[in-house]
Design a protein around this motif. Structure first.
Motif, short mmCIF file in Angstrom:
data_model
loop_
_atom_site.label_atom_id
_atom_site.label_comp_id
_atom_site.label_asym_id
_atom_site.label_seq_id
_atom_site.Cartn_x
_atom_site.Cartn_y
_atom_site.Cartn_z
N PRO A 1 0.89 -1.26 0.18
CA PRO A 1 -0.03 0.11 -0.10
C PRO A 1 0.73 1.30 -0.02
CG PRO A 1 -0.25 -1.30 2.01
CD PRO A 1 0.58 -2.13 1.15
N VAL A 2 0.47 2.25 -1.07
CA VAL A 2 1.32 3.45 -0.84
C VAL A 2 0.68 4.54 -0.28
CG1 VAL A 2 1.95 5.29 -2.59
CG2 VAL A 2 1.57 2.77 -3.35
N ASN A 3 1.34 4.78 1.10
CA ASN A 3 1.20 5.79 2.07
C ASN A 3 2.33 6.56 2.42
OD1 ASN A 3 2.79 3.95 3.76
ND2 ASN A 3 0.91 2.88 4.02
N THR A 4 2.06 7.31 3.31
CA THR A 4 3.24 8.39 3.47
C THR A 4 4.48 7.71 4.24
OG1 THR A 4 2.01 8.90 5.71
CG2 THR A 4 1.80 10.48 3.95
N GLU A 5 4.28 6.47 4.99
CA GLU A 5 5.37 5.89 5.36
C GLU A 5 6.19 5.26 4.12
OE1 GLU A 5 6.50 5.17 8.64
OE2 GLU A 5 5.21 6.81 8.91
N LEU A 6 5.68 4.73 3.48
CA LEU A 6 6.20 4.09 2.28
C LEU A 6 7.09 5.17 1.52
CD1 LEU A 6 6.79 1.62 0.50
CD2 LEU A 6 5.09 2.52 -1.09
N LEU A 7 6.70 6.39 1.29
CA LEU A 7 6.97 7.41 0.83
C LEU A 7 8.35 7.84 1.31
CD1 LEU A 7 4.46 10.38 0.04
CD2 LEU A 7 5.23 8.50 -1.66
N LYS A 8 8.54 7.85 2.81
CA LYS A 8 9.62 7.93 3.36
C LYS A 8 10.67 6.90 3.12
CE LYS A 8 7.52 10.79 6.94
NZ LYS A 8 6.52 10.69 8.08
N ARG A 9 10.19 5.56 3.10
CA ARG A 9 10.97 4.38 2.71
C ARG A 9 11.87 4.58 1.50
NH1 ARG A 9 9.78 -0.98 2.44
NH2 ARG A 9 7.50 -0.70 2.76
N ILE A 10 11.14 4.90 0.49
CA ILE A 10 11.60 5.06 -0.90
C ILE A 10 12.12 6.34 -1.18
CG2 ILE A 10 10.04 3.23 -1.87
CD1 ILE A 10 8.37 5.43 -3.07
N ASN A 11 12.28 7.14 -0.24
CA ASN A 11 12.91 8.49 -0.50
C ASN A 11 12.15 9.34 -1.52
OD1 ASN A 11 14.52 10.57 0.07
ND2 ASN A 11 16.12 9.87 -1.25
N VAL B 1 -13.24 10.48 -16.40
CA VAL B 1 -12.85 11.68 -15.32
C VAL B 1 -11.87 11.13 -14.53
CG1 VAL B 1 -13.62 12.71 -13.15
CG2 VAL B 1 -15.45 11.98 -14.96
N VAL B 2 -10.81 12.21 -14.48
CA VAL B 2 -9.51 11.76 -13.87
C VAL B 2 -9.37 12.71 -12.65
CG1 VAL B 2 -6.84 12.05 -14.27
CG2 VAL B 2 -8.21 11.14 -16.00
N GLU B 3 -8.94 11.81 -11.44
CA GLU B 3 -8.85 12.96 -10.42
C GLU B 3 -7.21 12.72 -9.95
OE1 GLU B 3 -12.22 13.68 -7.52
OE2 GLU B 3 -10.51 12.40 -6.36
N ALA B 4 -6.76 13.88 -9.68
CA ALA B 4 -5.30 13.94 -9.16
C ALA B 4 -5.07 14.63 -8.04
CB ALA B 4 -4.40 14.28 -10.37
N ARG B 5 -4.27 13.96 -7.05
CA ARG B 5 -3.94 14.68 -5.79
C ARG B 5 -2.37 14.60 -5.62
NH1 ARG B 5 -8.23 15.87 -2.28
NH2 ARG B 5 -10.11 15.23 -3.00
N LEU B 6 -1.88 15.68 -5.51
CA LEU B 6 -0.35 15.65 -5.20
C LEU B 6 -0.33 15.64 -3.67
CD1 LEU B 6 2.60 15.47 -6.57
CD2 LEU B 6 2.48 18.21 -6.51
N VAL B 7 0.40 14.77 -3.18
CA VAL B 7 0.56 14.73 -1.51
C VAL B 7 1.85 14.61 -1.33
CG1 VAL B 7 -0.22 13.29 0.66
CG2 VAL B 7 -1.65 13.22 -1.56
N ASP B 8 2.21 15.43 -0.22
CA ASP B 8 3.94 15.57 0.33
C ASP B 8 4.04 14.28 1.42
OD1 ASP B 8 2.67 16.49 2.52
OD2 ASP B 8 3.46 18.49 2.18
N GLN B 9 5.11 14.29 1.81
CA GLN B 9 5.57 13.02 2.98
C GLN B 9 4.48 13.49 4.09
OE1 GLN B 9 9.57 13.10 3.80
NE2 GLN B 9 9.90 11.71 1.96
#
Lengths: 428, 202
Positions: free
Chosen positions: A90-100, A117-125
């Protein structure tokens, strides 16, 4: 209007406006030194609020029409690097940190009627949303949606849009005659604009990306025509001169610079885009050709045979203050200013073959971007990071794209022969 | 009347000059009179001198010239495309060829245009207008070559005009390197592609 079906529904997400300034300050610092790592998992294909009977989504259509172009744009942006994702996690903020990865682009695609319909959200760590966009488009326009979203991602980071919505005009003989065509920056969406059934060549964009001027032999002589980007509103510009080649719009006014000829003496002329007020800029007895405006409209680069071989010169837009730019080689042509006005790219013969040369007008240094075959007719992307050109390295003329250092080379055309690319002047 | 007979003499002389090699190859020593019943289909099947062979033409034997001229009528193809092939095959119209990156006429090019001017001023040729197409080889760049082709077409036109062809009959167009005659990528192809191509138009 089919194209207007593509309704851009910008989601003015409430927390976004505040968050956007944050990301600009925090990420711009990183960006100067290195690219930003971004995770882009394949879209979920689930309508957000379960409708009564959700339309089935063709995931291959989403992959080929949207996700492929989007990830390629992001990878070519020069400011993002796509972080590889481990499978089935699962892609979550924990994973973001792990893969830098500093950022995650969450995508969801579903169908409403015939439209995607395309919905896009750009999320930070930290889990905050930095950008939220929703687009609606029919399946054939999914690629354009991808380019729009990629442009927004770049704009979020550096305040300027990417080049992903820019267009390249070119001449193609795939239908039997040379006609003017357009394509997206990645070579997709190739479409014919002119139907002269006669030799039609050398397209050049107007500064507002709305019109093109080109040369056609439809009447047996070579004439200048203006046409809008959808192929309508065609108008012939009657200069009263011969040739009418290499026409190019002024970036600031309503002038067109072109090559006109009287009694076999080709010179650079200006004419208003309504065909009035023709003015001669060069007065030598030699061959002058291939005018191209500087971005501020104050100067014109051109080719002249006055020294005995074709060489690049620059003059003021009034025809004064002529100075020679090229001294390397015995045939130089096709000079085009970079968008910042500091460089000229041109076609230069090296060891019997043509290569793209980039000359710095401030330092007077120049370098060759070498490639196989003959490489001619360079044109800059609106952000100045890319050059499109024609090459016969495959055995036939085709249009290519590369970074200005020659990397990330990509062949854009394959059908028939294709040449004379001209990149639209505005990024979108 | 004197003028007319002069014209007839000139036309006859041109026909004789052009066909002289063909006649000799057939080992016949009679003037090649083409009767009105002749059509393009019955045109001599002997290969015409190639357009590049623009050296001096072979002078006819003197007894040809001394013969009492007979009125010569030649039926030209009515179709303009056939006509253009015919007059090029016959050598009535000859293209001018150029050196690399040049638009000046050398001796061979002048000789070719001189023959063309003679026919254009003859009774047969006088009824047509002329399109002079400027062409270049592929070794240059497209945009510069379009301009160079214009220069070539006009150098050919100017020479025809100095030889007495009415300038109002001659139009020029440059195709640069867009319409090569020979698609090859070697010297022989390039030489064929650097030319002012003469085309009859109505």
């Amino acid at each position: 209007m089919k194209t207007s079906l593509l309704l851009l529904a910008t989601l003015a997400l409430a927390p976004l406006a505040a968050a956007q300034t944050d990301i600009n300050t925090t990420l711009n610092a990183n960006q100067a030194a290195q690219v930003v790592r971004i995770a882009v998992p394949f879209p979920e294909l689930v309508p957000p609020s379960a409708p009564v009977a959700p339309e089935p989504v063709n995931s291959e259509e989403v992959r080929n029409g949207f996700f492929g172009p989007l990830t390629r744009d992001i990878a070519y942006s020069g400011i993002f690097a796509i972080a590889p994702l481990p499978p089935s996690v699962p892609v979550n903020t924990e994973l973001l940190k792990r893969i830098n990865a500093q950022l995650l682009l969450r995508l969801n695609v579903w169908k409403e009627g015939d439209d995607y319909v395309v919905e896009a959200r750009l999320v930070d760590q930290a889990g905050s949303t930095q950008l939220g966009k929703r687009y609606r488009s029919p399946a054939p326009a999914l690629g354009r949606t991808a380019h729009m979203l990629a442009n927004e991602l770049v704009r979020t980071l550096n305040g300027r849009p990417g080049v992903f919505l820019s267009q390249i005009a070119f001449a193609s003989n795939r239908t039997g005659n040379w006609e003017i065509w357009l394509m997206d920056w990645d070579g997709s969406n190739q479409r014919r604009i002119t139907f002269h059934n006669a030799l039609s060549i050398l397209p050049s964009w107007s500064p507002d990306n709305e019109r093109m001027v080109y040369t056609s032999f439809a009447r047996g002589t070579s004439d200048m025509y203006i046409i809008n980007r959808r192929g309508g509103g065609r108008m012939r510009i009657n200069s009263g001169l011969a040739l009418n080649t290499s026409a190019t719009f002024s970036p600031v006014g309503d002038d067109i610079a072109f090559v006109g000829s009287v009694h076999g003496n080709p010179d650079i002329y200006l004419i208003k885009d309504d065909g009035s007020n023709i003015r001669r800029l060069t007065t030598t007895g030699s061959v002058e050709s291939t005018p191209e405006w500087s971005p501020n409209g104050r100067q014109i680069a051109f080719t002249s045979g006055r020294s005995g071989t074709p060489q690049i010169y620059v003059m003021d837009a009034e025809g004064t203050n002529v100075r020679r730019i090229s001294y390397d080689g015995n045939w130089n042509d096709d000079a085009v200013f970079s968008p910042d006005g500091e460089k000229l790219a041109y076609t230069s013969r090296v060891n019997g073959r043509f290569q793209i040369r980039i000359a710095n007008l401030i330092t007077n240094e120049s370098r060759i971007v070498a490639g196989e075959g003959s490489n001619e007719q360079p044109t800059w992307s609106p952000d100045g990071n890319w050059i499109s050109f024609q090459s016969n390295r495959s055995g036939a003329w085709q249009v290519y794209r590369m970074r200005i250092d020659g990397t990330d080379l990509l062949q854009l055309t394959f059908d028939g022969e294709n040449k004379e690319p001209d990149w639209s002047k505005k990024p979108e | 009347m004197k003028k007319l007979s002069n014209i007839l003499l000139t036309s006859l002389a041109v026909v004789l000059i052009v066909l002289a090699p063909a006649c000799r190859s057939k080992k016949k020593n009679i003037p090649p009179v083409v009767t009105p019943s002749d059509t393009s289909a019955s045109a001599p099947d002997v290969a015409p001198p190639p357009a590049t062979n623009t050296g001096t033409t072979v002078a006819p034997p003197t007894d040809f010239v001394d013969e009492t001229p007979k009125p010569v009528e030649e039926t030209l193809p009515a179709d303009i495309e056939q006509l253009n092939r015919y007059v090029q095959q016959k050598g009535y119209l000859r293209d001018a060829f150029y050196n690399y990156d040049e638009a000046t006429l050398d001796d061979a090019a002048q000789s070719a245009l001189s023959a063309s001017a003679t026919w254009l001023k003859s009774k047969d040729g006088a009824g047509y207008n002329l399109l002079v197409e400027g062409h270049c080889d592929e070794r240059g760049t497209e945009q510069y070559n379009l301009a160079l082709g214009d220069r070539r077409a006009n150098s050919a036109k100017d020479y025809l005009v100095t030889l007495g062809v009415d300038s109002g009959r001659i139009r020029t167009v440059s195709y640069g390197e867009e319409r090569p005659f020979d698609e090859g990528h070697e010297d022989s192809a390039w030489a064929k592609n650097r030319r002012a191509h003469l085309v009859l138009v109505r």
